[in-house]
Design a protein around this motif. Structure first.
Motif, mmCIF file in Angstrom:
data_model
loop_
_atom_site.group_PDB
_atom_site.id
_atom_site.type_symbol
_atom_site.label_atom_id
_atom_site.label_comp_id
_atom_site.label_asym_id
_atom_site.label_seq_id
_atom_site.Cartn_x
_atom_site.Cartn_y
_atom_site.Cartn_z
ATOM 1 N N GLY A 81 -0.056 14.554 -3.758
ATOM 2 C CA GLY A 81 1.259 15.721 -4.588
ATOM 3 C C GLY A 81 2.803 14.435 -4.206
ATOM 4 N N VAL A 82 2.890 13.422 -3.463
ATOM 5 C CA VAL A 82 4.445 13.108 -3.204
ATOM 6 C C VAL A 82 4.581 11.517 -4.731
ATOM 7 N N GLY A 83 3.515 11.491 -5.385
ATOM 8 C CA GLY A 83 3.696 11.028 -6.435
ATOM 9 C C GLY A 83 3.268 9.679 -6.389
ATOM 10 N N LYS A 84 2.060 9.269 -5.672
ATOM 11 C CA LYS A 84 1.641 7.945 -5.818
ATOM 12 C C LYS A 84 0.941 7.268 -7.003
ATOM 13 N N ALA A 126 1.144 -1.145 -0.101
ATOM 14 C CA ALA A 126 -0.549 -0.042 0.139
ATOM 15 C C ALA A 126 0.657 0.979 0.450
ATOM 16 N N LEU A 127 0.424 1.686 -0.881
ATOM 17 C CA LEU A 127 1.229 3.187 -0.883
ATOM 18 C C LEU A 127 0.349 4.374 -0.176
ATOM 19 N N LEU A 128 1.457 4.918 1.557
ATOM 20 C CA LEU A 128 1.230 6.206 1.704
ATOM 21 C C LEU A 128 1.360 7.146 1.415
ATOM 22 N N GLY A 129 1.116 8.461 2.128
ATOM 23 C CA GLY A 129 1.976 9.628 2.032
ATOM 24 C C GLY A 129 0.997 10.815 1.924
ATOM 25 N N SER A 130 1.677 12.445 1.725
ATOM 26 C CA SER A 130 0.034 13.216 1.329
ATOM 27 C C SER A 130 0.509 13.282 0.254
ATOM 28 N N ILE A 178 3.964 6.475 -9.592
ATOM 29 C CA ILE A 178 3.965 5.414 -8.992
ATOM 30 C C ILE A 178 3.845 4.211 -9.774
ATOM 31 N N ILE A 179 2.637 3.753 -9.212
ATOM 32 C CA ILE A 179 1.379 2.565 -11.011
ATOM 33 C C ILE A 179 1.506 2.818 -11.539
ATOM 34 N N ASN A 180 1.319 4.104 -12.018
ATOM 35 C CA ASN A 180 0.994 4.338 -13.397
ATOM 36 C C ASN A 180 2.632 4.001 -14.261
ATOM 37 N N HIS A 181 3.447 3.767 -13.806
ATOM 38 C CA HIS A 181 4.967 3.146 -14.194
ATOM 39 C C HIS A 181 4.745 1.990 -13.824
ATOM 40 N N LEU A 182 4.380 1.458 -12.799
ATOM 41 C CA LEU A 182 4.628 0.107 -12.594
ATOM 42 C C LEU A 182 3.241 -0.724 -13.340
ATOM 43 N N LEU A 183 2.157 0.060 -14.063
ATOM 44 C CA LEU A 183 1.050 -0.901 -15.162
ATOM 45 C C LEU A 183 1.636 -0.988 -16.532
ATOM 46 N N GLY A 184 2.193 0.228 -16.266
ATOM 47 C CA GLY A 184 2.871 0.812 -17.806
ATOM 48 C C GLY A 184 2.035 1.285 -18.935
ATOM 49 N N GLU A 185 0.669 2.059 -17.828
ATOM 50 C CA GLU A 185 -0.090 2.890 -18.794
ATOM 51 C C GLU A 185 -0.455 3.914 -17.828
ATOM 52 N N GLU A 186 -0.923 5.211 -18.099
ATOM 53 C CA GLU A 186 -1.276 5.897 -17.747
ATOM 54 C C GLU A 186 -2.931 5.640 -17.179
ATOM 55 N N ILE A 187 -3.474 4.751 -16.361
ATOM 56 C CA ILE A 187 -4.832 4.393 -15.639
ATOM 57 C C ILE A 187 -5.124 5.315 -14.660
ATOM 58 N N LEU A 188 -4.090 5.777 -14.095
ATOM 59 C CA LEU A 188 -4.681 6.871 -12.463
ATOM 60 C C LEU A 188 -4.090 8.124 -12.872
ATOM 61 N N GLN A 189 -5.495 9.359 -12.566
ATOM 62 C CA GLN A 189 -5.568 10.335 -12.993
ATOM 63 C C GLN A 189 -4.529 10.947 -12.179
ATOM 64 N N THR A 190 -3.236 12.148 -12.480
ATOM 65 C CA THR A 190 -2.261 12.628 -11.894
ATOM 66 C C THR A 190 -2.636 14.036 -12.287
ATOM 67 N N ARG A 191 -1.551 14.926 -10.498
ATOM 68 C CA ARG A 191 -1.886 16.607 -11.077
ATOM 69 C C ARG A 191 -0.855 16.637 -10.919
ATOM 70 N N GLU A 192 -0.011 18.155 -11.223
ATOM 71 C CA GLU A 192 0.906 19.122 -10.699
ATOM 72 C C GLU A 192 1.369 19.289 -9.160
ATOM 73 N N VAL A 193 1.534 19.272 -9.171
ATOM 74 C CA VAL A 193 1.465 20.093 -7.277
ATOM 75 C C VAL A 193 2.294 21.554 -7.543
ATOM 76 N N ARG A 194 1.244 22.448 -6.386
ATOM 77 C CA ARG A 194 1.375 23.606 -6.237
ATOM 78 C C ARG A 194 2.968 23.958 -6.151
#
Length: 357
Positions: free
Chosen positions: A204-207, A198-202, A210-226
């Motif tokens: 914007g830390v990149g969880k 399990a990935l836990l953290g605040s 990390i999962i998208n790269h392990l899956l090999g495709e952009e499955i989970l949505q990500t956003r830039e941090v402030r």
């Protein structure tokens, strides 16, 4: 079709499921929870399920109902539907105090083998917060691993590793840049087939990255941090157990604005094992680690082998755990009073009905 072992099934769960198997029940693992409905992994494919009314009624709180990671006892229905009758005992559970004024446990994840505590090496990096996460991780029964993400933004990684190592006490540390595919292989070495991380953290830390790269495709949505505070929005809005192509499962969780400790006694001892050992060397058993003579803790602070801010962090968390226990005792006392109140009311009603007859 998948065999149950690929979802984390093992002898522990099989032994607990045996009585249900004799009654013809099936089993599934909770992948996603939608309030009262669940998405399950089963050996016959994914199914959508809901608990029985009886199970909902009998639950004293949310911790008496299934959460993501639980193995549930089910009966399949038409198409891809199922009904949940019970859930199996948990090998581990990652809990926190629920947000708000109520003294209530919130189980974030169940049956996790490895908890990855993810910290971004930007404005998110905070040793005191890391200590808090370690307390909760050790309390869960899972093995913690610290993940320092965004190494490309760090000027002195050797110094950071030294700082983290001083408070992590033997916990493995992974240095990575998910964006640049650096360190992913080391992280995957902790997630073998049939195990769960399990990935836990605040936020914007990149969880999710990390999962998208392990899956090999952009499955989970990500956003830039402030840029001003390195915080991200809560792109992940739910806990989700994801089956990885290389085997094993990984849970993504929403970023936590608030992580209040639940339980904490054993987790505090494990996370601050250095202070626990020092306290055993004090001259007096009931040493409060203040001005008493022969205090090994204060001596360690004086000679520099124990950082003063680490001890202050320990004291703060210790007070938080003690306060939580006092609140729990008060809640338990009120619940017991309410229980006896109902019993007396029922007896009074029966007595009156008996007199009328």
């Amino acid at each position: 079709m998948q065999n149950l072992e690929s979802f984390g099934w093992n002898e522990f769960f099989a032994n607990n499921f045996a009585p249900f198997a004799e009654q013809g029940y099936s089993v599934g693992r909770v992948a996603v929870q939608h309030k009262t409905q669940y998405e399950l992994y089963t050996e016959h494919g994914e199914k959508r399920a809901e608990t029985t009314g009886k199970m909902q009624y009998a639950a004293r709180g949310k911790d008496d109902l299934p959460v993501v990671g639980d193995w549930v006892v089910i009966r399949p229905r038409e198409e891809n539907l199922a009904t949940i009758y019970d859930f199996l005992p948990r090998k581990s559970k990652f809990s926190r105090k629920a947000a708000g004024k109520k003294t209530e446990e919130q189980i974030v994840a169940a049956n996790i083998d490895t908890v990855f505590l993810v910290s971004g090496l930007d404005g998110d990096y905070n040793l005191r917060r890391m200590e808090r996460y370690l307390v909760v991780a050790w309390e869960s029964g899972a093995k913690p691993v610290i993940v320092l993400n965004k190494v490309d933004l760090c000027d002195d990684i050797a110094q950071v590793i030294q700082e983290v190592d001083s408070i992590a006490l033997g916990v493995p540390i992974i240095v990575m840049s998910a964006l640049n595919n650096q360190g992913l292989d080391e992280l995957m070495s902790y997630i073998k087939k049939g195990t769960t991380g399990a990935l836990l953290g605040s936020s914007g830390v990149g969880k999710s990255t990390i999962i998208n790269h392990l899956l090999g495709e952009e499955i989970l949505q990500t956003r830039e941090v402030r840029e001003d505070d390195s915080r991200g929005r809560h792109t992940t809005t739910r806990r989700e157990l994801i089956l990885l192509p290389a085997g094993g499962l990984l849970m993504d969780t929403p970023g936590m604005r608030e992580l209040q400790i639940w339980g904490g006694d054993e987790g505090l001892k494990d996370a601050f094992d250095d202070i626990t050992e020092l306290a055993q060397q004090c001259r007096f058993r009931d040493c409060q680690h203040g001005p008493e003579p022969g205090c090994a803790v204060q001596q360690a602070i004086t000679d520099g082998t124990l950082a003063a801010d680490r001890y202050q962090s320990y004291q703060k968390l210790q007070k938080e755990v003690a306060y939580l226990h006092r609140k729990e005792d008060k809640v338990a006392e009120l619940q017991e009073k309410e229980r006896w109140k109902k019993i007396h009311a029922a007896h009074k009603k029966l007595y009156k009905e008996g007199k009328r007859k």
